[in-house]
Design an enzyme around this catalytic site. Sequence first.
Site, PDB file in Angstrom:
ATOM      1  N   ALA A  66       0.866  -1.174  -0.115  1.00 18.42           N
ATOM      2  CA  ALA A  66       0.101  -0.097  -0.136  1.00 18.42           C
ATOM      3  C   ALA A  66       0.922   1.205   0.015  1.00 18.42           C
ATOM      4  CB  ALA A  66      -0.804   0.052   1.174  1.00 18.42           C
ATOM      5  N   GLU A 113      -0.558  -9.376  -0.777  1.00 16.34           N
ATOM      6  CA  GLU A 113      -1.944  -9.630  -0.414  1.00 16.34           C
ATOM      7  C   GLU A 113      -2.735  -9.673  -1.902  1.00 16.34           C
ATOM      8  OE1 GLU A 113      -2.032  -6.540   2.432  1.00 16.34           O
ATOM      9  OE2 GLU A 113      -2.628  -8.013   4.001  1.00 16.34           O
ATOM     10  N   GLU A 133       4.640  -5.093   7.150  1.00 20.58           N
ATOM     11  CA  GLU A 133       3.909  -3.867   7.892  1.00 20.58           C
ATOM     12  C   GLU A 133       4.424  -3.626   9.177  1.00 20.58           C
ATOM     13  OE1 GLU A 133       2.594  -6.465   5.896  1.00 20.58           O
ATOM     14  OE2 GLU A 133       1.065  -5.513   4.701  1.00 20.58           O
TER      15      GLU A 133
HETATM   16  N1  CAA Z   1       4.660   3.306  -0.670  1.00 20.63           N
HETATM   17  C1  CAA Z   1       5.039   4.480  -1.112  1.00 20.63           C
HETATM   18  N2  CAA Z   1       6.323   4.578  -1.895  1.00 20.63           N
HETATM   19  C2  CAA Z   1       6.953   3.485  -1.900  1.00 20.63           C
HETATM   20  C3  CAA Z   1       6.520   2.133  -1.225  1.00 20.63           C
HETATM   21  C4  CAA Z   1       5.405   2.184  -0.841  1.00 20.63           C
HETATM   22  N3  CAA Z   1       5.157   0.991  -0.279  1.00 20.63           N
HETATM   23  N4  CAA Z   1       7.605   1.615  -1.596  1.00 20.63           N
HETATM   24  C5  CAA Z   1       8.468   1.904  -2.457  1.00 20.63           C
HETATM   25  N5  CAA Z   1       8.057   3.294  -2.741  1.00 20.63           N
HETATM   26  C6  CAA Z   1       9.050   4.509  -3.333  1.00 20.63           C
HETATM   27  C7  CAA Z   1      10.159   4.858  -2.205  1.00 20.63           C
HETATM   28  O1  CAA Z   1       9.607   5.594  -1.416  1.00 20.63           O
HETATM   29  C8  CAA Z   1      10.965   5.412  -3.676  1.00 20.63           C
HETATM   30  O2  CAA Z   1      10.504   6.651  -3.726  1.00 20.63           O
HETATM   31  P1  CAA Z   1      11.664   7.915  -4.065  1.00 20.63           P
HETATM   32  O3  CAA Z   1      12.441   7.390  -5.122  1.00 20.63           O
HETATM   33  O4  CAA Z   1      10.633   9.126  -4.378  1.00 20.63           O
HETATM   34  O5  CAA Z   1      12.376   7.780  -2.962  1.00 20.63           O
HETATM   35  C9  CAA Z   1      10.775   4.493  -4.745  1.00 20.63           C
HETATM   36  O6  CAA Z   1       9.499   3.890  -4.333  1.00 20.63           O
HETATM   37  C10 CAA Z   1      11.721   3.420  -4.729  1.00 20.63           C
HETATM   38  O7  CAA Z   1      12.077   2.766  -3.587  1.00 20.63           O
HETATM   39  P2  CAA Z   1      13.242   2.513  -2.921  1.00 20.63           P
HETATM   40  O8  CAA Z   1      14.354   3.488  -3.004  1.00 20.63           O
HETATM   41  O9  CAA Z   1      13.147   2.432  -1.398  1.00 20.63           O
HETATM   42  O10 CAA Z   1      13.638   1.040  -3.528  1.00 20.63           O
HETATM   43  P3  CAA Z   1      14.752   0.190  -2.956  1.00 20.63           P
HETATM   44  O11 CAA Z   1      14.955  -0.973  -4.034  1.00 20.63           O
HETATM   45  O12 CAA Z   1      15.987   0.561  -2.307  1.00 20.63           O
HETATM   46  O13 CAA Z   1      13.790  -0.788  -1.730  1.00 20.63           O
HETATM   47  C11 CAA Z   1      11.982  -1.768  -0.986  1.00 20.63           C
HETATM   48  C12 CAA Z   1      12.506  -1.518  -2.267  1.00 20.63           C
HETATM   49  C13 CAA Z   1      12.725  -2.904  -0.487  1.00 20.63           C
HETATM   50  C14 CAA Z   1      10.768  -2.529  -1.694  1.00 20.63           C
HETATM   51  C15 CAA Z   1      11.579  -0.655  -0.209  1.00 20.63           C
HETATM   52  O14 CAA Z   1      11.013   0.571  -1.148  1.00 20.63           O
HETATM   53  C16 CAA Z   1      10.176  -0.751   0.738  1.00 20.63           C
HETATM   54  O15 CAA Z   1      10.619  -1.425   1.824  1.00 20.63           O
HETATM   55  N6  CAA Z   1       9.136  -0.526   0.462  1.00 20.63           N
HETATM   56  C17 CAA Z   1       8.229  -0.591   1.597  1.00 20.63           C
HETATM   57  C18 CAA Z   1       7.661  -1.965   1.756  1.00 20.63           C
HETATM   58  C19 CAA Z   1       6.413  -1.957   2.488  1.00 20.63           C
HETATM   59  O16 CAA Z   1       6.705  -1.357   3.741  1.00 20.63           O
HETATM   60  N7  CAA Z   1       5.197  -2.269   2.240  1.00 20.63           N
HETATM   61  C20 CAA Z   1       3.940  -2.328   3.038  1.00 20.63           C
HETATM   62  C21 CAA Z   1       3.437  -1.053   3.049  1.00 20.63           C
HETATM   63  S1  CAA Z   1       1.926  -1.080   4.147  1.00 20.63           S
HETATM   64  C22 CAA Z   1       0.731  -2.171   3.480  1.00 20.63           C
HETATM   65  O17 CAA Z   1       0.755  -2.663   2.270  1.00 20.63           O
HETATM   66  C23 CAA Z   1      -0.639  -2.340   4.375  1.00 20.63           C
HETATM   67  C24 CAA Z   1      -1.536  -3.208   3.882  1.00 20.63           C
HETATM   68  O18 CAA Z   1      -1.448  -4.282   4.176  1.00 20.63           O
HETATM   69  C25 CAA Z   1      -2.266  -3.060   2.534  1.00 20.63           C
END
Ligand code: CAA
Length: 259
Positions: A66, A113, A133
Site C-alpha cells: 500500500a 496480499e 507492515e
Molecule cells: N509506498 C510508497 N512509496 C513506496 C513504497 C510504498 N509501499 N515502496 C517503495 N516506494 C517508493 C520509495 O519511497 C521510493 O520513492 P523515491 O524514489 O521518491 O524516494 C521508490 O519507491 C523506490 O523505492 P526505494 O528507493 O526504497 O527502492 P529500494 O530498491 O531501495 O527498496 C523496497 C525497495 C525494499 C521495496 C523498499 O522500497 C520498501 O521497503 N518499500 C516499502 C515496503 C512496505 O513496507 N510495504 C508495506 C506497505 S503497508 C501495506 O501494504 C499495508 C497493507 O497491508 C495493505
Amino acid sequence: MSYENIEVRTEGGQVGIITLNRPKALNALNGPLMDELGTALKAFDEDEAIGCIIITGSEKAFAAGADIAAMAKFNFHEVYKNDFITRNWETIRSIRKPVIAAVSGFALGGGCELAMMCDFIIAADNAKFGQPEIKIGIIPGAGGTQRLPRAMGKSKAMDLVLTGRMMDAQEAERGGLVSRVVPLDKLMDEALGAALMICGYGRLSVMAAKESVNRAFESGLSDGVMFERRIFHGLFATADQKEGMDAFLNKRAPKFIHG
Ligand code: CAA
C-alpha cells in the site's frame, strides 16, 4: 477507457492483461490505482471474449505494498469510516473468471496480499514476497494474516508477519504460496501459456472449478464436498460436458461452445 496507474491489453483476443504501472513508487497501491484495477477487472469479467485474466507488474516490482506516503497521515476515524484498504479490494474477490498473478520483483505488504487474492501465482526467479507492515507500526490490512497461513501454514505465516522479512521465489514455492517459478525472461510466456490453456476449456466448467476451489476456504469439508458435488452434477446440464466426453471417446479435440 484510459488509465493512469495501470496498462490494459489483450492477448490472442482471449486473455486480459493488466500491468500495474506506477514505476516511480514501485507500483505502490493507492486509491486511484485500486479503483482502476477494479474497473479493468470488472470489464474483462463482463467481456464474453475474455477467458482468463493476468495481473502483473514490472521486473523490479509487482507491487511494494500500500502507498505509505498516501496513508502516513491518516488517523483512526478516517481509516475506520472509509473502511480503508478493503473499500475497493473486494472487487477482486468478486471476479468469476480465473485471475493469474505473474509476479516479478517485490510483492510486499498489499502487493503480496494482491497476489494472494489472485487464483494462483506464477513467480519469476527474482520475486520477493513479504508482509513487512510490522516494520512501520501496523499489521497487514488486506488479508495477509488470513491468506498467508491458509497458503503456507501458521509457522511460516507467523515468521513472515512477525519478522517482516522477505522470502525469495523458491521459498515461496516450497511453502505452497506460488505454483511455479520460472526465469524472469520466461514469466509472461509461462503465464500466457497457462491462461491460453484455461481459455481453451469450457468457460462454465472453468468458472465452476474456481468457485468450488474457493469454497474450500469458506466451509468445512462436508459442506465443501457437497457444494462440489452439486456443481459437478450441474455441469451435466451443459453442452460442453456432452462435447468434452464425446470428443474424448471419439479421439478428437473438443470444440467447446462455452455453454
Ligand atoms: N509506498 C510508497 N512509496 C513506496 C513504497 C510504498 N509501499 N515502496 C517503495 N516506494 C517508493 C520509495 O519511497 C521510493 O520513492 P523515491 O524514489 O521518491 O524516494 C521508490 O519507491 C523506490 O523505492 P526505494 O528507493 O526504497 O527502492 P529500494 O530498491 O531501495 O527498496 C523496497 C525497495 C525494499 C521495496 C523498499 O522500497 C520498501 O521497503 N518499500 C516499502 C515496503 C512496505 O513496507 N510495504 C508495506 C506497505 S503497508 C501495506 O501494504 C499495508 C497493507 O497491508 C495493505
